[in-house]
Design a protein around this motif. Structure first.
Motif, mmCIF file in Angstrom:
data_model
loop_
_atom_site.group_PDB
_atom_site.id
_atom_site.type_symbol
_atom_site.label_atom_id
_atom_site.label_comp_id
_atom_site.label_asym_id
_atom_site.label_seq_id
_atom_site.Cartn_x
_atom_site.Cartn_y
_atom_site.Cartn_z
ATOM 1 N N ARG A 1 32.104 35.213 38.516
ATOM 2 C CA ARG A 1 31.217 34.056 38.300
ATOM 3 C C ARG A 1 29.820 34.358 38.809
ATOM 4 N NH1 ARG A 1 29.268 30.002 41.104
ATOM 5 N NH2 ARG A 1 30.429 30.537 42.993
ATOM 6 N N VAL B 1 47.094 34.819 44.344
ATOM 7 C CA VAL B 1 46.181 33.712 44.031
ATOM 8 C C VAL B 1 44.847 33.930 44.730
ATOM 9 C CG1 VAL B 1 45.788 31.254 44.421
ATOM 10 C CG2 VAL B 1 47.971 32.021 43.516
ATOM 11 N N GLN B 2 44.883 34.326 46.004
ATOM 12 C CA GLN B 2 43.638 34.564 46.736
ATOM 13 C C GLN B 2 42.844 35.701 46.084
ATOM 14 O OE1 GLN B 2 44.816 35.248 50.794
ATOM 15 N NE2 GLN B 2 45.215 33.078 51.195
ATOM 16 N N TYR B 3 43.564 36.775 45.714
ATOM 17 C CA TYR B 3 42.896 37.908 45.077
ATOM 18 C C TYR B 3 42.244 37.477 43.760
ATOM 19 C CZ TYR B 3 42.363 42.253 42.459
ATOM 20 O OH TYR B 3 41.871 43.269 41.704
ATOM 21 N N ASN B 4 42.997 36.740 42.945
ATOM 22 C CA ASN B 4 42.460 36.289 41.655
ATOM 23 C C ASN B 4 41.293 35.343 41.846
ATOM 24 O OD1 ASN B 4 44.177 37.802 40.055
ATOM 25 N ND2 ASN B 4 45.770 36.254 40.056
ATOM 26 N N TYR B 5 41.368 34.505 42.863
ATOM 27 C CA TYR B 5 40.253 33.588 43.125
ATOM 28 C C TYR B 5 39.012 34.373 43.551
ATOM 29 C CZ TYR B 5 37.531 29.696 44.895
ATOM 30 O OH TYR B 5 36.536 28.796 45.115
ATOM 31 N N ALA B 6 39.205 35.401 44.407
ATOM 32 C CA ALA B 6 38.074 36.221 44.842
ATOM 33 C C ALA B 6 37.459 36.944 43.637
ATOM 34 C CB ALA B 6 38.530 37.222 45.900
ATOM 35 N N ARG B 7 38.324 37.487 42.747
ATOM 36 C CA ARG B 7 37.809 38.140 41.534
ATOM 37 C C ARG B 7 37.050 37.154 40.661
ATOM 38 N NH1 ARG B 7 42.328 40.879 38.290
ATOM 39 N NH2 ARG B 7 40.815 40.432 36.685
ATOM 40 N N TYR B 8 37.591 35.953 40.551
ATOM 41 C CA TYR B 8 36.912 34.918 39.762
ATOM 42 C C TYR B 8 35.531 34.626 40.345
ATOM 43 C CZ TYR B 8 35.528 30.204 38.498
ATOM 44 O OH TYR B 8 34.812 29.119 38.109
ATOM 45 N N GLU B 9 35.466 34.454 41.655
ATOM 46 C CA GLU B 9 34.180 34.164 42.298
ATOM 47 C C GLU B 9 33.200 35.305 42.073
ATOM 48 O OE1 GLU B 9 32.774 31.542 43.969
ATOM 49 O OE2 GLU B 9 34.489 30.428 43.171
ATOM 50 N N GLU C 1 50.863 33.852 47.076
ATOM 51 C CA GLU C 1 49.657 33.320 47.714
ATOM 52 C C GLU C 1 48.561 34.382 47.750
ATOM 53 O OE1 GLU C 1 50.886 31.940 51.546
ATOM 54 O OE2 GLU C 1 51.716 30.074 50.763
#
Length: 187
Positions: free
Chosen positions: A145, A134-142, A131
């Protein structure tokens, strides 16, 4: 004579019309016969399929009944085995071995429960780690972006600026050419 010709013509038309009706009726009858034949064939196929399904249902019911009987026999065997063990346990001499077996069983069960709890904790920690990943990767993605949007906006602004400079340069060259032409004329 004309009357006979008219009557003859009428009779001929009537005969032609009757011949057409006869041919049409024959065609319709042929279609009906063909349709009847197709329906009979379809009926026979449906009857065969229905018989096959009934046979399969009967076999399935027999198989299920056999499985039920097998399970019932196994269950009765287990019940008989439990009863015989209970009777053996009632014997005072075997009580001591039964208590030892119970203690051993309790120890094994406790060990099993502890192993299960450890696996649960391990699984929970793995789940939590995933989890967080996933949060870390989502933050990096944001973040990436937003950087890409900023770069795109900056590129758009620079393209606009270059376009403006190109247009200004073209206008200035045009004016320069006009001034050169005027200067040449004055000489």
């Amino acid at each position: 004579m004309k009357r006979l010709e008219r009557d003859h013509t009428k009779a001929r038309k009537r005969a032609d019309q009757l011949q057409k009706e006869k041919d049409q009726s024959r065609t319709e009858m042929n279609k009906a016969v063909s349709l009847k034949s197709k329906l009979e064939t379809l009926c026979r196929e449906l009857q065969k399929e229905n018989k096959r399904i009934k046979d399969e249902s009967k076999k399935l019911a027999q198989t299920e009944q056999a499985k039920r009987e097998e399970l019932s026999n196994k269950f009765e065997g287990i019940i008989f085995e439990i009863k015989s063990r209970m009777e053996e346990e009632n014997d005072s001499a075997s009580r001591k071995t039964t208590l030892e077996a119970d203690e051993l069983f309790k120890a094994k069960f406790k060990s099993f429960v502890e192993q299960y709890e450890m696996r649960e904790l391990h699984f929970y920690s793995l789940l939590r780690t995933k989890e967080l990943e996933v949060q870390y990767n989502y933050a990096r993605y944001e973040q990436q972006r937003k950087q890409a949007e900023a770069e795109a906006s900056r590129a758009k602004a620079l393209n606009s600026q270059v376009s403006t400079f190109s247009q200004t340069e073209a206008e200035l060259r045009s004016q320069l050419n006009i001034y050169v032409e005027k200067f040449k004329q004055t000489l």
